[in-house]
Every structure is written in C-alpha cells, then in structure tokens.
Motif scaffolding. Structure first.
Motif, mmCIF file in Angstrom:
data_model
loop_
_atom_site.group_PDB
_atom_site.id
_atom_site.type_symbol
_atom_site.label_atom_id
_atom_site.label_comp_id
_atom_site.label_asym_id
_atom_site.label_seq_id
_atom_site.Cartn_x
_atom_site.Cartn_y
_atom_site.Cartn_z
ATOM 1 N N LEU A 591 -5.998 -57.753 0.331
ATOM 2 C CA LEU A 591 -6.594 -56.421 0.248
ATOM 3 C C LEU A 591 -5.918 -55.589 -0.847
ATOM 4 O O LEU A 591 -6.583 -54.832 -1.548
ATOM 5 N N ASP A 592 -4.586 -55.732 -0.967
ATOM 6 C CA ASP A 592 -3.883 -55.015 -2.046
ATOM 7 C C ASP A 592 -4.447 -55.432 -3.396
ATOM 8 O O ASP A 592 -4.673 -54.604 -4.277
ATOM 9 N N LYS A 595 -7.801 -53.912 -3.984
ATOM 10 C CA LYS A 595 -7.708 -52.479 -4.272
ATOM 11 C C LYS A 595 -7.517 -52.246 -5.776
ATOM 12 O O LYS A 595 -8.052 -51.304 -6.335
ATOM 13 N N ASN A 598 -10.719 -54.601 -7.530
ATOM 14 C CA ASN A 598 -12.048 -54.422 -6.923
ATOM 15 C C ASN A 598 -12.654 -55.685 -6.332
ATOM 16 O O ASN A 598 -13.663 -55.627 -5.643
ATOM 17 N N THR A 629 -14.175 -58.096 4.413
ATOM 18 C CA THR A 629 -14.736 -58.232 3.066
ATOM 19 C C THR A 629 -16.119 -58.847 3.169
ATOM 20 O O THR A 629 -16.555 -59.216 4.259
ATOM 21 N N MET A 638 -14.566 -55.570 -0.960
ATOM 22 C CA MET A 638 -14.385 -54.815 0.286
ATOM 23 C C MET A 638 -15.748 -54.513 0.894
ATOM 24 O O MET A 638 -16.718 -54.283 0.189
#
Ligand SMILES: Nc1nc2c(ncn2[C@@H]2O[C@H](COP(=O)(O)OP(=O)(O)O)[C@@H](O)[C@H]2O)c(=O)[nH]1
Ligand SMILES: [Mg+2]
Length: 639
Positions: A591-592, A595, A598, A629, A638
């Motif tokens: 997830l990082d 971020k 994208n 996701t 995401m």
C-alpha cells in the motif's frame, strides 16, 4: 373490440316434464333441446345454453337449461354450479314433486341467492288451483333465498304470463351483483365440442379474470397446456372475453378426447390439481342417514364430479341437519378453490344429501379431533385476514408475497395486500424483507425459526470449541427444509441485531467466544504458528510442514483450520499461507508503494517484497479479493 353486455346466467330448475325447456323456448324463440335424441324423446339430456335478446336491456340474460330427470342430476349440478339466478319451475297441474325438492336443496347448498318462481302450464288449471299452489309454494320456500321471490303463473302454450315473467327476469338481472373478480382467469368447462373449421372448443362461464386470443391456458386437473386460437361469445367471434361471460375457447392442438366437462381452464400455474379438500360440510335435514368417517360419496364441484371419502374431523358422526369440518380424500383429482361451493350425493340410491364450502384446496392430511390442526382449518372460515394468515402459516419459514397468497386463495391482490398490511401491523405476520419487496412469514413461524437459529448457533460452539466462527452455510443447511433464503437472512440479521451472535467474515460467532484447542493440539498449533512466523514472506507449503511434523492428516487439517479461523494464519490462495504478521507487513509495504506510484505490478511487488513471482501474485490477488485493491489491466490500484 366489442364491449359485451354483462351476462346474467339464469339456470332453470325443477322436476322433469314441468315445462322448463318449453318455457325457455317460449321466452327466447330458441329450443334449448338441440340433440336429435332430446327432440325424439322430448327430454333434456344435456345442458342447453340460450341467449335471450332484449334490445334495450343493459344486461344479457343467458339461460342454462338443465335436465330434470333424476338420472341427470349430475348434469343439473354442473349447470347450476355457477348461475347468478334461478328460474325455478313448478308445473301448475302436478305441483311440488321429487326433483323440485332435490333441485331446490341443490340450489341452496350451492348458495344461489336470486331467483323467480314460474308456475308453468297455467292453461291446464283453474284460478283456484293457481291460488292454492301459490300458497303451497310460498310455504315451501319460506325461510330460504326464494322467500320473497315473485311467483308467476305462465303458459308456454297460450303465452299467458310471459311478459310478466320477462319483466321479473329483467328486474332480477338488475339485482344480481357484479361477480367478485380475483383477476386470474378461470373457467369451469361445461361443454366440449368440435366446430367445423374452428377446431376443438371448450365452453363455460368465466368465473374470474380475462382471456385473449393468443393467451396460454392450462386445463386442470390434467395439466394440459394449450393456447387460445379463437374466442366466441354469444356465437360471435371476439378478441377477448372475461368475467361472467358465457365463452367458447378454441384450443390449439388438443384432441377432443382429452377434454371433458368437469375440467377447468385456468391461467397456467394458477393451481395444482386438488387431491384433498378441507371443507365445511352440511348434511341436509332430510338426509336418509348419518355420515361416518371414510364413507364414500360423489362430490360435485364446479362442473366436475369425483368420488371421495369423507374424513370427519370433529366428531365420530355427522347427523342429518348438522355441519362439520371434514377432509375429502379424492379418488381422482379435480380443480377447486377457496370458497367454492359443492354438493355431495350418495351412491345408491342416488340422493343429494349435503353440501358446503371448500376451505382449503391443498391441505395436508389431518389427524382427526386434533385441536391445533382444526384451528388451522377454521381460520379459513374466518375473515379474509384469518385466511391470509393461515396461508402464510401453512408455508412455515418459506416467505411469501401478496400475489402468491392472492393466487392460492383466488382473491384479488388488492384484498390480500390490505389484509397483509393489517396483519403485519397487528404482529400476526412478519415482514422480513423491507417494505419494498413485501415478503413475509407468519409470526409463529418467525418465532420458531429465530429460536431454532439461536440454539443452533450456541450448540455449534459447544460442539466445536476450537472454531472461531460458524460458517453461515452450515447454519443455513439446518434450515434448508423449512425456510427459504430470504427468511433465513432475516433470521441471521435478527440474531445479530439482538446481540445473540456477532457477524464475522464468513459466518457468525458468539459475543466473547474464543476458539480453543485442546492442550496437545494447542502445543502443535504454537509450533506451526512459529514456523510460519519465522518464514516471513516466503512460507513453506502445507505438505512440507505436515511432513516435518509427522502428524495424522486429519489432526493437521483441524489445527490449520483453527489457526486460519482464529486469524493467526491467512490463506492467500490454495497453496500460499502467510502468518498474520507477515501478511500485515506485506500489505503495508504494497500500500505504501501504491501511495507513491498510484499502482503496482507483479514485477514491482516482487521487488518490494523481495519474493518470487508466486508469492507476489498471491499477495496482490488476495488484496484484490478482500477489496483493498482492484485489478486494472496489468496493474493493481487502490479501491
Ligand atoms: N299445456 C301445456 N303444456 C306444456 C306447457 N309447457 C310445456 N308443456 C308440455 O310439457 C311437456 C314437457 O315439457 P318440457 O319443456 O320438455 O319439460 P322439461 O322436462 O321441464 O324441460 C311437453 O310435452 C310440453 O309440450 C304449457 O305451458 N302448457
Ligand atoms: Mg327439459
């Protein structure tokens, strides 16, 4: 489309040779006796249908002329079963005779409520005789539906009294109320014939609904499917016909020998063939003997006649003049609906001995004298609301909507909707799928289901203390026979809302409940957990762990299942299992990455986690699966 005048079906009734057919002919100019045999013997054998044309009259009078001979009472009942009014005929010279009485009993049992009395052959007697007979007849009909009916002397030979009779018929026709319409097409068949160039035709009086050319119909109880090729009303071709109309339907592709009087043409799927009937049966006061359970009788219903055994539900015997709830076990199927009237006759001698009203056309077999069962049958005798509630009760945990009840009871859906609303407000029905869908079950069934669900969940955790949750499917399987999915979901919702159970991913758990393994298993579980924790992002295959620990397969599976249920291990796909901590770490790293960039591809995930393609795939797909996701082409983004 031609608008039909509303039909008023007038049945003749009375002893043989009292002048019924002659009177219909004198009134209409048409002889109802059309068969060669009828003409030769001067005797009505078949039902005769004659339209009476009165140009300025707003309704259409249709006569059904019935035979008076005792051998043809069966035909008479078929004719009389759906009339709006009766033309009750007594010959002035002979007066009240055997079939005068029997026909009158039948009319009362069938709940006919409008009529005129004609004293025929007035030319054969003097005024004094007419006066005494009038008094006799008035006494005879005292206290019945014909109590206030006009008594009119007539002669088909001289024409005397005919205009008075016609005026009385028109007045009676005006008094006949519009028939109640359920909206579902239904027409008991009273005639079957083949018309040259037209094909096989069934005829009858439409008791509810409409029928159009091209409509599908089902012929009950034989479940013959067909299509309407042509329609005739009053001998003229029509596009459609409806409630109360004498109607002939030309059926597509059905041989005549599969059709008979007594069958019923209905909207396909309207009802199942009836093999048992719950009913209120009244025995005539003049019935020659009492009725015992299992007695065989002839049951006349609609235009049909079937043989049935009577099961007396309330007492050992049914005495003349009394009434009782009964169940008829039919020897062959027929077509019947809630509130249909019927009569019963004995075998030999052939006597009409009673009749009544159908309460349930699809009942279960009942235990005799069983109060709980009887209460259910009685509900059908109560208000319409009671009947609606009882239909829901019979359906148990299988939810219903108003249209299904409406078809079952053959009542207009508006009536049923209003009843459902009242019953729901009174807590007698449970609305289980919100206002919009309007599905419901009986409150009693609801109580039973929720009680059962509560104890099922509690028992599950008592029997399976190592499980963290009860899969919803396991619970549902216990209800499959008695509830549908809509009702089941509502029950689960209720368990959660009332705090009895908690919803977790995949199922239900009890508040404060924690899955436990027995000591020996717990030690193994700790070891397995440690193996996966240590393995990080590249855990071993299950079979490798199994080999290392040398455990029986069953025991290993149980422990693995518990670890997954407890959430200590996460099964990403059939092959890849992560320790919870490893998975959370992987999730955070991915997830990082998203971020910042994208998106993430499998190749990128491989680098981020520093694992082989197999593990990168498993992590990304699992994140998609739990909806963190989602896939977008070759990448994951995401949600
Ligand atoms: N004199 C006289 N004879 C009649 C009258 N109506 C019928 N009949 C005769 O009575 C017999 C039986 O008549 P029918 O209409 O067949 O009686 P149904 O069996 O009741 O239909 C026939 O011979 C008729 O001609 C009438 O008003 N006056
Ligand atoms: Mg006749």
């Amino acid at each position: 489309m031609t608008v039909e005048k509303e039909h008023v079906i007038v049945g003749t009734a009375g002893h043989i040779d009292h002048g019924k057919s002659s009177l219909v002919k004198a009134l209409t100019g048409t002889d109802p006796d059309t068969l060669p045999e009828e003409k030769e013997r001067g005797l009505t054998i078949e039902l005769g249908f004659v339209f009476m044309d009165i140009p300025d009259y707003e309704k259409q009078i249709v006569f059904i002329d019935v035979p008076g001979h005792e051998k043809f009472v069966k035909t008479m009942v078929a004719g009389a079963s759906n009339v709006d009014a009766v033309l009750f005929i007594i010959a002035a010279d002979e007066g009240i005779s055997v079939q005068t009485r029997e026909h009158f009993d039948i009319l009362q049992l069938l709940s006919v409520c409008e009529g005129i009395i004609a004293l025929t052959k007035s030319d054969l007697v003097d005024a004094g005789r007419l006066e005494t007979l009038t008094d006799e007849v008035r006494a005879f009909v005292h206290g019945t539906f014909l109590e206030g009916a006009p008594v009119i002397p007539v002669s088909s030979v001289t024409g005397a009294g005919l205009s008075d009779l016609k005026a009385a018929l028109m007045a009676a026709g005006r008094r006949v109320p519009k028939r109640e319409d359920s909206g579902y097409f239904r027409m008991p068949i009273d005639r079957v014939f083949v018309m040259h160039g037209f094909g096989t035709v069934v005829a009858g009086t439409v008791l509810s609904g409409d029928i159009n050319i091209g409509d599908k119909v089902e012929i009950l109880p034989d479940r013959i499917e067909s299509k309407v090729r042509g329609i005739q009303v009053h001998k003229a071709k029509r596009e459609s016909s409806g409630l109360g109309n004498r109607t002939a339907l030309n059926l597509h592709d059905v041989e005549k020998d599969r059709l008979r009087r007594g069958q019923c043409a209905v909207m396909p799927g309207l009802a199942a063939p009836a093999t048992r009937l719950d009913a209120r049966l009244r025995l005539l006061a003049q019935a020659p003997h009492e009725l015992k359970t299992r007695d065989r009788v002839r049951l006349h219903i609609g235009t049909d006649e079937v043989i049935a055994r009577v099961v007396l539900l309330e007492k050992e015997k049914l005495l003349p003049g009394a009434s009782m709830l009964v169940q008829f076990a039919l020897e062959s199927p027929t077509t019947a609906f809630f509130r249909d009237r019927f009569i019963i006759r004995t075998f030999s001698p052939l006597n009409t001995i009673g009749g009544g009203e159908v309460l349930d056309a699809a009942p279960a077999r009942h235990k005799r004298f069983d109060e709980a069962g009887l209460a259910g049958v009685r509900a059908f005798e109560g208000t319409g609301e009671d009947a609606v509630e009882q239909v829901a009760r019979k359906n148990g945990g299988r939810s219903m909507a108003a249209p299904e009840v409406s078809r079952t009871l053959n009542l207009h859906s508006g009536i049923v909707r209003a009843a459902v609303e009242k019953l729901t407000a009174a807590g007698r029905l449970m609305n289980i799928a919100g206002e919009k869908e309007g599905r419901f079950i009986a409150a009693a069934a609801w109580q039973k289901l929720t009680d059962k669900a509560q104890s099922a969940v509690k028992r599950y955790f008592k029997d399976n203390p190592h499980r963290r949750f009860m899969p919803t499917a396991d619970l549902f399987s216990q209800f499959a026979a008695e509830a549908d999915e809509v009702a089941f979901k509502a029950v689960v919702e209720d368990l959660v809302k009332s705090g009895v159970a908690l919803r977790v991913e995949g199922g239900l758990t009890l508040p404060g409940f924690e899955a436990k393994l027995q000591d020996a298993d717990q030690k193994l579980a700790d070891r397995i957990e440690a193996i996966f924790r240590k393995a990080g992002f590249e855990p071993p295959l299950e079979e490798d762990v199994l080999r290392e620990l040398r455990l029986p397969l069953n025991q290993f599976r149980k422990i693995m299942g518990t670890l997954v249920q407890q959430g200590k291990l996460v099964r990403l796909d059939p092959k890849v299992i992560y320790h919870r901590e490893a998975f959370e770490k992987a999730r955070k790293s991915i997830l990082d990455y998203i971020k910042i960039k994208n998106k993430v591809t499998i190749a990128e995930a491989k680098d981020v986690l520093r694992v082989s393609r197999k593990y990168a795939c498993a992590v990304l797909e699992y994140l998609d699966k739990i909806q963190v996701t989602r896939r977008s082409g070759d990448t994951h983004v995401m949600r």
